[in-house]
Design a protein around this motif. Sequence first.
Motif, PDB file in Angstrom:
ATOM      1  N   ALA A   1      46.137  40.371  46.656  1.00 23.43           N
ATOM      2  CA  ALA A   1      46.586  41.130  45.485  1.00 23.43           C
ATOM      3  C   ALA A   1      45.483  42.066  44.987  1.00 23.43           C
ATOM      4  O   ALA A   1      45.760  43.212  44.592  1.00 23.43           O
ATOM      5  CB  ALA A   1      47.027  40.182  44.377  1.00 23.43           C
ATOM      6  N   THR A   2      44.240  41.612  45.019  1.00 27.05           N
ATOM      7  CA  THR A   2      43.117  42.454  44.598  1.00 27.05           C
ATOM      8  C   THR A   2      42.975  43.648  45.536  1.00 27.05           C
ATOM      9  O   THR A   2      42.829  44.793  45.087  1.00 27.05           O
ATOM     10  CB  THR A   2      41.804  41.632  44.555  1.00 27.05           C
ATOM     11  OG1 THR A   2      41.968  40.562  43.616  1.00 27.05           O
ATOM     12  CG2 THR A   2      40.614  42.484  44.163  1.00 27.05           C
TER      13      THR A   2
ATOM     14  N   ASP B   1      43.068  32.725  47.674  1.00 32.72           N
ATOM     15  CA  ASP B   1      44.063  32.911  46.608  1.00 32.72           C
ATOM     16  C   ASP B   1      43.453  32.623  45.241  1.00 32.72           C
ATOM     17  O   ASP B   1      44.047  32.962  44.220  1.00 32.72           O
ATOM     18  CB  ASP B   1      45.266  31.996  46.825  1.00 32.72           C
ATOM     19  CG  ASP B   1      46.108  32.410  48.030  1.00 32.72           C
ATOM     20  OD1 ASP B   1      46.004  33.581  48.455  1.00 32.72           O
ATOM     21  OD2 ASP B   1      46.858  31.566  48.549  1.00 32.72           O
TER      22      ASP B   1
ATOM     23  N   THR C   1      44.134  39.551  37.879  1.00 30.23           N
ATOM     24  CA  THR C   1      44.775  39.493  39.193  1.00 30.23           C
ATOM     25  C   THR C   1      44.177  38.313  39.931  1.00 30.23           C
ATOM     26  O   THR C   1      42.961  38.134  39.944  1.00 30.23           O
ATOM     27  CB  THR C   1      44.500  40.792  39.989  1.00 30.23           C
ATOM     28  OG1 THR C   1      45.036  41.899  39.264  1.00 30.23           O
ATOM     29  CG2 THR C   1      45.117  40.734  41.372  1.00 30.23           C
ATOM     30  N   TYR C   2      45.050  37.508  40.543  1.00 30.87           N
ATOM     31  CA  TYR C   2      44.593  36.365  41.328  1.00 30.87           C
ATOM     32  C   TYR C   2      44.834  36.640  42.805  1.00 30.87           C
ATOM     33  O   TYR C   2      45.889  37.132  43.193  1.00 30.87           O
ATOM     34  CB  TYR C   2      45.349  35.093  40.930  1.00 30.87           C
ATOM     35  CG  TYR C   2      45.008  34.611  39.546  1.00 30.87           C
ATOM     36  CD1 TYR C   2      43.863  33.849  39.319  1.00 30.87           C
ATOM     37  CD2 TYR C   2      45.817  34.931  38.463  1.00 30.87           C
ATOM     38  CE1 TYR C   2      43.538  33.419  38.045  1.00 30.87           C
ATOM     39  CE2 TYR C   2      45.495  34.502  37.189  1.00 30.87           C
ATOM     40  CZ  TYR C   2      44.364  33.745  36.990  1.00 30.87           C
ATOM     41  OH  TYR C   2      44.044  33.319  35.727  1.00 30.87           O
TER      42      TYR C   2
ATOM     43  N   SER D   1      43.935  46.164  33.196  1.00 26.93           N
ATOM     44  CA  SER D   1      45.356  45.822  33.309  1.00 26.93           C
ATOM     45  C   SER D   1      45.621  44.328  33.211  1.00 26.93           C
ATOM     46  O   SER D   1      46.764  43.899  33.265  1.00 26.93           O
ATOM     47  CB  SER D   1      45.913  46.342  34.635  1.00 26.93           C
ATOM     48  OG  SER D   1      45.753  47.734  34.716  1.00 26.93           O
TER      49      SER D   1
ATOM     50  N   GLU E   1      45.321  44.992  47.428  1.00 26.17           N
ATOM     51  CA  GLU E   1      46.466  45.887  47.228  1.00 26.17           C
ATOM     52  C   GLU E   1      46.310  46.722  45.953  1.00 26.17           C
ATOM     53  O   GLU E   1      46.690  47.899  45.935  1.00 26.17           O
ATOM     54  CB  GLU E   1      47.771  45.092  47.208  1.00 26.17           C
ATOM     55  CG  GLU E   1      48.133  44.557  48.580  1.00 26.17           C
ATOM     56  CD  GLU E   1      49.293  43.566  48.576  1.00 26.17           C
ATOM     57  OE1 GLU E   1      49.737  43.154  47.475  1.00 26.17           O
ATOM     58  OE2 GLU E   1      49.732  43.202  49.674  1.00 26.17           O
ATOM     59  N   ASN E   2      45.733  46.132  44.902  1.00 24.05           N
ATOM     60  CA  ASN E   2      45.487  46.894  43.677  1.00 24.05           C
ATOM     61  C   ASN E   2      44.473  48.016  43.912  1.00 24.05           C
ATOM     62  O   ASN E   2      44.630  49.117  43.384  1.00 24.05           O
ATOM     63  CB  ASN E   2      45.019  45.981  42.547  1.00 24.05           C
ATOM     64  CG  ASN E   2      46.159  45.231  41.904  1.00 24.05           C
ATOM     65  OD1 ASN E   2      47.333  45.534  42.117  1.00 24.05           O
ATOM     66  ND2 ASN E   2      45.823  44.228  41.117  1.00 24.05           N
TER      67      ASN E   2
END
Length: 143
Positions: A71-72, A55, A66-67, A63, A74-75
Amino acid sequence: MRNYVFALGLFFTAVVVMGQPKSDKDQIYGIMNRQAADWNGGNISSFMNGYWESDSLMFVGKSGVTYGYKATYENYLKRYPDRAAMGTLKFDFINLSFPEPHVAFLVGKFYLTRPEKGDLSGFYTLLWRKINGKWVIVCDHTS
């Protein structure tokens, strides 16, 4: 005597900074080359193996910040939903340094050839850490 101790300390500092094993450099370059091959094979999941699965992973892009690994990932899936969007990735390595024995800093340039979507290129800086004997990207700034 004080000059001798100072010179000895300076020598050992230089050895630590300049004495990074070639195998560490080879491992980092190998991970980067594997990531390019994974990307070019359409495998974002495998591409992500170069990142710290935490995490606390940080990705900085146009943009914002991102943490986290999830999440990275998914981006990446959102921005590159298919092979046409992914294109063909190539990395150039500009400078790899080791500010500490288990920390590396890589500066480079990326090229994304995408005939259908338009080519992209830019620079990246990657902060690496050797965690449990494995080099992983803990911070990626790509623009």
